[in-house]
Design a protein around this motif. Sequence first.
Motif, PDB file in Angstrom:
ATOM      1  N   VAL A   1       0.858  -1.180   0.000  1.00 24.05           N
ATOM      2  CA  VAL A   1       0.000   0.000   0.000  1.00 24.05           C
ATOM      3  C   VAL A   1       0.894   1.230   0.000  1.00 24.05           C
ATOM      4  CG1 VAL A   1      -1.768   1.281   1.281  1.00 24.05           C
ATOM      5  CG2 VAL A   1      -1.755  -1.234   1.324  1.00 24.05           C
TER       6      VAL A   1
ATOM      7  N   ARG B   1      -2.901  -0.988  -3.235  1.00 22.89           N
ATOM      8  CA  ARG B   1      -3.745   0.162  -2.877  1.00 22.89           C
ATOM      9  C   ARG B   1      -2.914   1.436  -2.926  1.00 22.89           C
ATOM     10  NH1 ARG B   1      -6.017  -1.418   2.200  1.00 22.89           N
ATOM     11  NH2 ARG B   1      -4.872   0.084   3.485  1.00 22.89           N
TER      12      ARG B   1
ATOM     13  N   GLN C   1      -3.263   5.518  -1.703  1.00 24.82           N
ATOM     14  CA  GLN C   1      -4.030   6.344  -0.785  1.00 24.82           C
ATOM     15  C   GLN C   1      -3.647   7.815  -0.937  1.00 24.82           C
ATOM     16  OE1 GLN C   1      -4.533   2.931   2.710  1.00 24.82           O
ATOM     17  NE2 GLN C   1      -3.200   4.705   3.108  1.00 24.82           N
TER      18      GLN C   1
ATOM     19  N   VAL D   1      -6.771  -0.682  -5.758  1.00 26.95           N
ATOM     20  CA  VAL D   1      -7.723   0.402  -5.509  1.00 26.95           C
ATOM     21  C   VAL D   1      -7.007   1.721  -5.253  1.00 26.95           C
ATOM     22  CG1 VAL D   1      -9.514   1.243  -3.925  1.00 26.95           C
ATOM     23  CG2 VAL D   1      -9.484  -1.160  -4.624  1.00 26.95           C
TER      24      VAL D   1
ATOM     25  N   HIS E   1      -7.716   5.024  -3.410  1.00 28.51           N
ATOM     26  CA  HIS E   1      -8.617   5.512  -2.359  1.00 28.51           C
ATOM     27  C   HIS E   1      -8.282   6.962  -2.044  1.00 28.51           C
ATOM     28  CE1 HIS E   1     -10.078   5.083   2.105  1.00 28.51           C
ATOM     29  NE2 HIS E   1     -10.804   5.929   1.402  1.00 28.51           N
TER      30      HIS E   1
ATOM     31  N   MET F   1     -13.391   5.498  -3.848  1.00 25.75           N
ATOM     32  CA  MET F   1     -12.552   4.328  -4.093  1.00 25.75           C
ATOM     33  C   MET F   1     -12.788   3.829  -5.505  1.00 25.75           C
ATOM     34  SD  MET F   1     -12.806   2.359  -0.393  1.00 25.75           S
ATOM     35  CE  MET F   1     -11.414   1.277  -0.740  1.00 25.75           C
TER      36      MET F   1
ATOM     37  N   GLU G   1     -11.385   1.093  -8.441  1.00 21.86           N
ATOM     38  CA  GLU G   1     -10.611  -0.127  -8.676  1.00 21.86           C
ATOM     39  C   GLU G   1     -10.078  -0.156 -10.104  1.00 21.86           C
ATOM     40  OE1 GLU G   1     -11.485  -4.932  -9.092  1.00 21.86           O
ATOM     41  OE2 GLU G   1     -12.863  -3.666  -7.936  1.00 21.86           O
TER      42      GLU G   1
END
Length: 240
Positions: free
Chosen positions: A68, A138, A140, A175, A177, A235, A237
């Motif tokens: 992440v 992910r 962020q 994803v 986010h 979010m 994908e």
Amino acid sequence: MTDSTSDQQSPEQEAPYLRKIRSFVKREGRLTKGQQKAIDECWPKMGLEHQQGLLDFSQIFGRSAPVVLEIGFGMGKSLVAMAAAEPDKDFIGIEVHRPGVGACLTEAQAAGLTNLRVFEHDAVEVLADCIADNSLSRMQLFFPDPWHKKRHHKRRIVQADFAQKLRQKLQVGGVFHMATDWQNYAEYMLEVMSAAPGYKNLSVDNDYVPRPEHRPLTKFEQRGHRLGHGVWDLMFEKIN
């Protein structure tokens, strides 16, 4: 994410966005003794340098696990909390504010984390030069500078080109986010990401999602809720 401001540049310098515009001015700030101590003690193990080039995550973390990446972790409390709560994942944080890096390392050291590494560098350059394509589970981006004046919207980090650069780094099924407490920026991000090829909105209504459990509720956010302020999570994908 720490608040950030952009360098003053001519129109010619502002394109293309990804290689020219920075969404911040690097502010050194004043390190506390504790922050400096954490940097001195933790950087050899937890610090990453842009000049290292393309990273081998299994070598960096000593294992193979989902990775992440967070852009702009501010003072690092939320990032450290997430890394502690998800020990089966490895985390990389990027921040340009040195006291924030020191504060994050202080928290990480106190928590005894082994699954967190940090950059003190421009996120755009790190993504381009250090992160392999199709490698992240992910991405962020929490509470980026909203650049609320319309004439400054071009300085917002979420742009069509940026979305595609991120998509290159995400695995299929990974994803992106985002979270913001500015409704106008939430609407702007939704517009940009809804038009971005290769992404699917994870909202059942094709707009915003409830705050997922993996994103900690910050003190700032708790205060905002008490005052009736909204926070919007998005979010998206990667589907191809």
